[in-house]
Design a protein around this motif. Structure first.
Motif, short mmCIF file in Angstrom:
data_model
loop_
_atom_site.label_atom_id
_atom_site.label_comp_id
_atom_site.label_asym_id
_atom_site.label_seq_id
_atom_site.Cartn_x
_atom_site.Cartn_y
_atom_site.Cartn_z
N ALA A 115 0.81 -1.22 0.00
CA ALA A 115 0.00 0.00 0.00
C ALA A 115 0.84 1.26 0.00
O ALA A 115 0.35 2.34 -0.38
N SER A 116 2.11 1.17 0.41
CA SER A 116 2.96 2.36 0.41
C SER A 116 3.50 2.68 -0.98
O SER A 116 4.06 3.74 -1.21
N ASN A 117 3.34 1.76 -1.93
CA ASN A 117 3.78 1.98 -3.31
C ASN A 117 2.72 1.45 -4.26
O ASN A 117 2.98 0.60 -5.11
N LEU B 230 -8.06 -8.03 -4.22
CA LEU B 230 -6.89 -7.19 -3.98
C LEU B 230 -6.66 -7.09 -2.47
O LEU B 230 -7.54 -6.66 -1.73
N ALA B 231 -5.46 -7.51 -2.03
CA ALA B 231 -5.12 -7.47 -0.60
C ALA B 231 -4.16 -6.32 -0.37
O ALA B 231 -3.02 -6.34 -0.84
N LEU B 232 -4.64 -5.30 0.36
CA LEU B 232 -3.82 -4.13 0.68
C LEU B 232 -2.95 -4.43 1.90
O LEU B 232 -3.44 -4.47 3.02
N ASN C 86 -2.76 -7.10 7.33
CA ASN C 86 -1.39 -7.00 7.80
C ASN C 86 -0.84 -8.42 7.79
O ASN C 86 -1.13 -9.21 8.69
N ALA C 87 -0.09 -8.75 6.76
CA ALA C 87 0.37 -10.14 6.59
C ALA C 87 1.32 -10.57 7.69
O ALA C 87 1.46 -11.77 7.96
#
Length: 705
Positions: free
Chosen positions: A97-99, A119-121, A151-152
């Motif tokens: 998510a940061s890129n 889609l997993a953010l 949050n993986a």
């Protein structure tokens, strides 16, 4: 709905895909190869509800579906072929998510292929640290697919992933239109391709045209037909692909602008970027890396020594207890002098192996190892290696077999072949037992400048010798294997983060377990064979030797007499005869027939050397001092020609240099054969490394004698 749907995890490298895989599958994982190819496959079972368990497949990390290496080709080969056994019912695209701008390129390509997608953010916390907020609801509306915040690392969002995946399995939803429709520019070509190959997806038809030479599921006739279509319509593949990428990024930019708010000033660096200014510096970066390596090798000796001494003493004590309490005979001798002596020679090194992998895992988990690969890329290119060669070379410090398999990520054939041929020169963990026991014999445990241990400096020197030799060998091979291919190194630098201690612990456990299990099985087999060869001889040779020794030494004390008999019996045994047969070849290196036996046995696996020496000297020692440690047995060994210590600095350093260069691992040769699909290159690898080992060991012994 299928009772066991296939779920594919797709994403850029370092997006958190593997972490999510571990969260979903836990301990229900297995490894193997993808059908038809020798590329590593991680798959596992994910119980989604009482009736449904999904098969989760962790696909190799890619930046787009246009591959540049063997493992990247696999991703497109699966996603473009519904008949493939690993073709997903749902693809979960994990994005950083940061890129988001860069990560969404792969997502739009996967969605355009017609694969139901979630889609997993991931890494939202990193995005938040950089002042970015992602509106997942707005993003889902713009993309037309379910978007889940996760949050993986911690497992947050797993229930939402489950709900989204089940929804896509029951009622698949796709974006209303393609993010990029090739029919807008080459409609006639797309229509002809779809009709000729019974396709119903425009973007899949485009992939047939651009990538048909790499698709394993197309036969030669189908490839010729696609070439004819390309020629008929005058289709320029590189130009079209470049235009596609530009168009996608323009549309992605609009989506990101609507879904992401950025509160950080554009010119304000993050703390990771500030650290990278130092860690990636052309001078300080190398200095810091060298200092970290020095600390690692110092720690291996300093931290592990008390544990090693305890294990060494414990094995020796157990050996003595068994000899004292079991009835004398061949079975007791086999158990104590054969099996226990050999296995004990490996168990003593568990602490050093554990600390080595513990420290390497910390570097990987923190994100520093990626920086090492970037700064080492500058050196690699001067020696003709691709930047991606850094990954296998660094992996070779653990084991050459998976390191050679990791070369599949290298795009050019020459760079991949050179990397395969030089990777075994990196000192793997199997060499560590040999290094540490020989260093401990001839290098004093003394500190320099009050901080650095001489033994740690010696160990680091051996690892650096392996690295330098790998680079020089690569340079020579570059001159021999000429090609016009050019390789590129692209790596996403992850943000720095605190290590996940459960992952570190799992890495250490798996590494130690694999070392003990793999080495232990080989050592057990070799110890039994070696004990038999060393305990029996042709005819009545052993009995005649014993009688002869008693007659020639009537005045010797009982302990000395037993030692002399044991030594002479060993020399008259089958192992002794074999050792004497090869002794003329290795005598210029300073080695005797006992070391020759250990050299040959270690062709099965390098770490067997120490176990073999322990077995040999246990059988050759007929005294009552059964609780002598392996290290002490080597230290007490005498040179029959000089009467002095056998393991002099000249001999020990000759052996150390020999094992830095020697190809003494059947598994590595087998891995090279599998990756190159030829026996020519394993034989080249074996020949040049053995010649290098012999010449270097000879020069070392002659110079130090």
């Amino acid at each position: 709905m299928k009772s066991s749907p296939v779920l594919a995890l797709v994403g850029n490298p370092n997006a958190g895909k593997s972490s999510l895989f571990n969260q979903l599958t836990g301990l229900r994982q297995k490894t193997g190869n993808f059908p038809g190819v020798t590329v590593d496959k991680k798959s596992g079972t994910w119980p989604m509800d009482a009736h449904t368990s999904a098969t989760v497949v962790d696909l190799p990390g890619v930046y787009s579906i246009y591959p540049k290496s063997l493992d990247e080709q696999l991703v497109t080969d699966i996603l473009a072929n519904p008949a493939h056994p690993d073709y997903p019912d749902v693809a979960v695209v994990v994005v950083d998510a940061s890129n988001l701008h860069r990560n969404l390129l792969l997502f739009t390509q996967v969605a355009d292929l017609g694969v139901p997608t979630v889609l997993a953010l991931n890494m939202l916390d990193v995005a938040r640290q950089e002042g970015k907020e992602v509106n997942s609801v707005r993003l889902a509306m713009r993309l037309g697919v379910p978007v889940v915040r996760i949050n993986a690392r911690t497992g947050e969002g797993i229930d939402q992933i489950k709900k989204a995946v089940l929804g896509q399995i029951e009622e698949p939803t796709l974006p209303g239109k393609l993010f990029f429709d090739p029919a807008d520019e080459v409609e006639g070509l797309i229509v002809d391709t779809k009709a000729q190959y019974q396709l119903d997806n425009n973007y899949l038809a485009l992939q047939y045209l651009i990538q048909h030479d790499g698709f394993s599921f197309l036969n030669q006739q189908q490839r010729v037909g696609l070439d004819a279509l390309i020629e008929k319509h005058q289709f320029s593949e590189p130009t079209f692909q470049a235009n596609e990428t530009i168009t996608r990024y323009k549309r992605i930019a609009v989506v990101v602008a609507e879904a992401v708010t950025n509160q950080r000033p554009a010119n304000q660096p993050t703390w990771s970027q500030k650290l990278d200014r130092v860690l990636l510096h052309p001078i300080w970066g190398y200095a810091i890396f060298a200092f970290i390596l020095l600390l690692i090798f110092q720690a291996i000796f300093a931290w592990a020594q008390p544990f090693m001494d305890a294990i060494d003493t414990g094995v020796a004590w157990l050996n003595g207890q068994l000899k004292d309490n079991l009835p004398p005979g061949p079975l007791t001798d086999l158990l104590t002098d054969g099996i226990l002596a050999g296995i004990g020679g490996i168990l003593v090194f568990i602490p050093q192996i554990a600390f080595l992998f513990f420290l390497i895992a910390l570097l990987e988990e923190s994100g520093y190892m990626s920086r090492v690969m970037v700064i080492m890329d500058r050196i690699m290119r001067k020696f003709g290696l691709n930047g991606r060669s850094v990954v296998p070379l660094i992996s070779g410090v653990a084991c050459a077999v998976p390191a050679i398999m990791a070369t599949r990520s290298i795009g050019t054939r020459r760079d991949r072949l050179i990397t395969i041929l030089v990777t075994p020169l990196m000192s793997c963990s199997a060499r560590l037992p040999i290094y540490t026991i020989l260093i401990a014999l001839v290098v004093p445990s003394r500190r320099v400048l009050g901080l650095f241990n001489l033994q740690g400096l010696a160990l680091m020197g051996l690892y650096l010798l392996g690295l330098v030799s790998a680079l020089l060998a690569a340079y020579v091979l570059k001159l021999v294997l000429r090609t016009k291919e050019r390789g590129f190194f692209i790596m996403e630098l992850p943000t720095f983060k605190l290590p996940r201690w459960n992952h570190v612990g799992l890495t250490v456990w798996e590494s130690v377990r694999a070392f003990v299990w793999e080495a232990g099985r080989v050592i057990l087999a070799i110890s039994i064979i070696l004990w038999v060869l060393a305990s029996y001889g042709p005819g009545d040779a052993l009995e005649r030797v014993e009688t002869q020794v008693r007659q020639q030494n009537p005045a010797l004390a009982d302990d000395e007499l037993q030692n002399r008999i044991a030594s002479e019996r060993l020399e008259a045994s089958y192992a002794g005869h074999f050792g004497h047969f090869i002794e003329p070849v290795i005598r210029p290196l300073g080695y005797d027939w006992k070391i020759g036996i250990a050299l040959l046995s270690s062709f099965a696996a390098r770490e067997v050397f120490v176990g073999t020496m322990a077995t040999i000297y246990s059988i050759g020692d007929g005294g009552d001092d059964a609780d002598t440690t392996v290290r002490e047995r080597l230290r007490q060994e005498r040179n029959p020609a000089t009467g002095g210590p056998m393991y002099t600095p000249a001999l020990a350093w000759s052996l150390l240099v020999f094992y830095v260069f020697a190809m003494m691992c059947m598994s590595t040769l087998a891995a090279t054969r599998r990756e190159t699909k030829s026996w020519v290159w394993p034989m080249v690898q074996l020949a040049y490394m053995m010649v290098l080992a012999y010449v270097s060991a000879f020069a070392t012994y002659q110079l130090l004698t």
